[in-house]
Design an enzyme around this catalytic site. Structure first.
Site, PDB file in Angstrom:
ATOM      1  N   GLY A 135      -8.155  -2.813  -5.521  1.00 24.62           N
ATOM      2  CA  GLY A 135      -7.075  -3.935  -5.225  1.00 24.62           C
ATOM      3  C   GLY A 135      -6.499  -3.521  -3.893  1.00 24.62           C
ATOM      4  O   GLY A 135      -6.438  -2.423  -3.535  1.00 24.62           O
ATOM      5  N   GLU A 136      -5.915  -4.679  -3.223  1.00 23.68           N
ATOM      6  CA  GLU A 136      -5.252  -4.505  -1.910  1.00 23.68           C
ATOM      7  C   GLU A 136      -5.992  -4.040  -0.890  1.00 23.68           C
ATOM      8  O   GLU A 136      -5.823  -3.292  -0.049  1.00 23.68           O
ATOM      9  CB  GLU A 136      -3.933  -3.715  -1.989  1.00 23.68           C
ATOM     10  CG  GLU A 136      -2.761  -4.635  -2.894  1.00 23.68           C
ATOM     11  CD  GLU A 136      -1.402  -4.069  -2.867  1.00 23.68           C
ATOM     12  OE1 GLU A 136      -1.121  -3.202  -1.681  1.00 23.68           O
ATOM     13  OE2 GLU A 136      -0.875  -3.942  -3.764  1.00 23.68           O
ATOM     14  N   GLY A 137      -7.393  -4.444  -1.148  1.00 19.20           N
ATOM     15  CA  GLY A 137      -8.430  -4.033  -0.105  1.00 19.20           C
ATOM     16  C   GLY A 137      -9.354  -3.128  -0.646  1.00 19.20           C
ATOM     17  O   GLY A 137      -8.853  -1.922  -0.993  1.00 19.20           O
TER      18      GLY A 137
ATOM     19  N   ARG B 100       0.826  -1.060  -0.057  1.00 19.73           N
ATOM     20  CA  ARG B 100      -0.008  -0.130  -0.132  1.00 19.73           C
ATOM     21  C   ARG B 100       1.054   1.376  -0.094  1.00 19.73           C
ATOM     22  O   ARG B 100       0.379   2.226  -0.425  1.00 19.73           O
ATOM     23  CB  ARG B 100      -0.868   0.098   1.072  1.00 19.73           C
ATOM     24  CG  ARG B 100      -2.072  -1.107   0.901  1.00 19.73           C
ATOM     25  CD  ARG B 100      -3.053  -1.386   2.257  1.00 19.73           C
ATOM     26  NE  ARG B 100      -3.737  -2.448   2.083  1.00 19.73           N
ATOM     27  CZ  ARG B 100      -4.547  -3.084   3.148  1.00 19.73           C
ATOM     28  NH1 ARG B 100      -3.985  -3.052   4.303  1.00 19.73           N
ATOM     29  NH2 ARG B 100      -5.222  -3.875   2.786  1.00 19.73           N
TER      30      ARG B 100
END
Length: 588
Positions: free
Chosen positions: A420-422, A300
């Site tokens: 993406g990524e949460g 992130r």
């Protein structure tokens, strides 16, 4: 009807208990140190982690400047984002070239062939890639920031010696396999199982993974699977190092066709009685959720760097077009509504870069807990970038819609960032609930102490003193430039206001806070804006002290506008149309 209502209440309570268990599993796997973000929810400001603005040493600046120059030259000569998008593939010579530059293992120690770059240095390089090609930046991020990060952080000496050298030099590629049909943003809901063999030498994996970047081209994958907890019927997530040559490893779809980031190899995978040696467990058995969430922190952060690069490209394109394009006898840049977009784009880009730098600085300090800051950075920067891309598109007008301009591709590429990524909606609830957990635990301690007044007198007393202090005194924001003191005082007051608001919210809603997502969203936005404002204020303070006034108007506009947004969020906590909104949703 009464029976149906009782059944619904029972189901709702059971669902809430399940949510609380999941939340505890998630939060219990993470450190709970008081950092910048968590301090905001207490009405405190841990200023020494923001001020002074994180800076590179002279040697680090020299190293990263040299690496950045080489990367720019390589990209100018070899990286063609339009061709990558059309062919839906990143050419092997591009991957090999990035490997030769060291980009695929830049933060790895020199003992494994890496350059030992700091996170701040690495973010500078990812910003260069992000400004040019989203597919390539996501490929690099998937390999280095999350694919091999677990090995760097949690791998045993034997595991590192076995795999890291080839991953660092690009001879082998890495991937991170978490997402499944039932587990994406809900990382704790992994269904892939890993059952130990009778002799305990292997674990047998069965399950599916999907949306795995580099999944079909990776040589080493970090795979999350559920393992039995000894002595109970429970299971826990464990991380495994898996290679595609293991029998039972199946690539069911090597390159899923996508709207954007078409150059990335996004795969579906299946594991069918795949035997993984016990020696391939990454980190402690049953602690894979901590591995996964820690790895995502790094992803992130570099996500923020890539978004910064893309935002700078949009701003440059929009500025150039607005000056060159004339309508009604004037350049577009002379119209106030266009100026509004350009100013906002510039302000958010400035803040995005500042917040990325501060967040990367937390990692470089060696701090243990920065997961809330990385979540804030991811949500804030991806939401802002989406508007920046849209505004640049609007300034370009109809020309942006055609494939000979990069904004058409960028519009497609950057929509995935909020997922993406949460997913951002999930992360906003996570930010608010995680931030409020500390104050909530403190209030629970006081509540328990009140029931036992003799033994709990000190606890109640300390809480009372802290509560009075919170209401009477705002935290200091230590700017060095006198011109910034009014903004610093205003920021301190808003931080104090968040602390008192969190206390009121917890008292008013108690356990029901888990279901109040509209409220959680506003609290998350308040915290994110305060974090971005503090980071930007620190950057501007550093610039002014060093005689740099090239961004002063832009930064001042961002700080004022961001704090105004915070005011609106506070007002909307009590003055809103939430009940009407929910009634309309139920009526559909």
């Amino acid at each position: 009807m009464a029976i149906d209502h009782n059944v619904q209440n029972t189901q709702r309570l059971a669902q809430r208990e399940q949510q609380m268990r999941k939340a505890e599993e998630l939060l219990g796997s993470l450190p709970q140190a008081l950092g910048i973000a968590k301090g905001l929810f207490h009405g405190r400001f841990i200023h020494n982690w923001v001020f002074a603005y994180p800076a590179l040493t002279m040697q680090q600046r020299a190293d990263v400047t040299e690496a950045e120059l080489k990367l720019i030259q390589f990209c100018d000569a070899n990286l063609d984002p339009q061709q990558i998008d059309r062919a839906a593939d990143i050419p092997r010579h591009v991957i090999d070239g990035l490997a030769e530059l060291g980009l695929l293992g830049m933060t790895a120690p020199a003992s494994f062939g890496g350059r030992g770059f700091s996170q701040k240095q690495y973010c500078r390089l990812l910003e260069v890639i992000g400004s040019r090609c989203s597919s390539t930046s996501i490929f690099v991020n998937a390999h280095h920031s999350i694919g091999m990060r677990g090995l760097l952080l949690f791998g045993s000496d034997q595991q590192k010696r076995k795999w890291l050298p080839d991953l660092v030099n690009g001879k082998k590629l890495a991937a991170f396999a978490l997402t499944e049909p039932e587990a994406g943003s809900d990382a704790s809901n992994v269904q892939t199982t890993a059952t130990p063999t009778p002799d305990g030498s292997h674990f047998v994996l069965n399950g599916q993974k999907r949306y795995i970047t580099n999944g079909a081209i990776a040589d080493v994958l970090t795979v999350m699977a559920r393992t039995p907890v000894e002595g109970s019927d429970e299971t826990a997530i464990t991380a495994f190092l898996v290679t595609p040559d293991m029998p039972g490893f199946h690539v069911t779809e090597p390159r899923m066709e996508k709207l954007g980031i078409r150059g990335t190899a996004t795969a579906k995978l299946a594991f069918e009685n795949l035997h993984v040696p016990r020696d391939n467990i990454l980190g402690p058995l049953g602690k894979g959720l901590k591995v996964a969430l820690t790895v995502l922190d790094f992803g992130r952060t570099t996500f923020g760097a890539c978004c910064t690069g893309a935002a700078k490209t949009c701003l440059r394109l929009a500025n150039d077009h607005a000056r060159q394009r004339h309508q009604f006898g004037r350049s577009l840049a002379e119209f106030e509504l266009v100026q509004k977009k350009l100013a906002r784009m510039a302000a958010w880009t400035y803040a995005m870069e500042a917040t990325t730098t501060v967040t990367a600085g937390l990692i470089d300090r060696g701090l243990e807990d920065y997961m809330l800051e990385t979540a804030m950075l991811k949500v804030w920067s991806t939401e802002r970038l989406w508007t920046i891309v849209n505004d640049a598109f609007q300034i370009y007008g109809g020309a942006a819609y055609f494939t000979d301009q990069p904004l058409e591709r960028m519009l497609r590429d950057h929509r995935i960032n909020q997922i993406g990524e949460g997913a951002n909606e999930v992360l906003m609830s996570f930010i608010a609930l995680t931030g409020m957990r500390g104050p909530g635990m403190k209030m629970k301690e006081v509540n328990d102490a009140i029931k036992h007044p003799i033994g709990g007198f000190a606890t109640v007393g300390h809480f009372g003193i802290d509560a009075v202090r919170l209401r009477l005194r705002a935290p200091a924001v230590p700017v060095r430039s006198p011109a910034l003191r009014p903004a610093a005082r205003r920021l301190g007051k808003q931080i104090k206001r968040l602390g008192t608001t969190v206390q009121w919210t917890l008292v008013h809603h108690r356990e029901e806070i888990l279901d109040r997502q509209l409220l959680l969203e506003r609290i998350a936005w308040i915290a994110m804006e305060l974090y971005a404002t503090a980071s930007s204020l620190s950057r501007l303070d550093s610039e002014l002290v060093n005689g740099d006034r090239s961004h002063t108007a832009t930064a001042n506009y961002f700080i004022a506008d961001s704090l105004r947004r915070v005011d609106r969020c506070f007002r909307n906590l009590r003055d809103n149309d939430d009940e009407r909104l929910l009634a309309a949703a139920r009526e559909r």
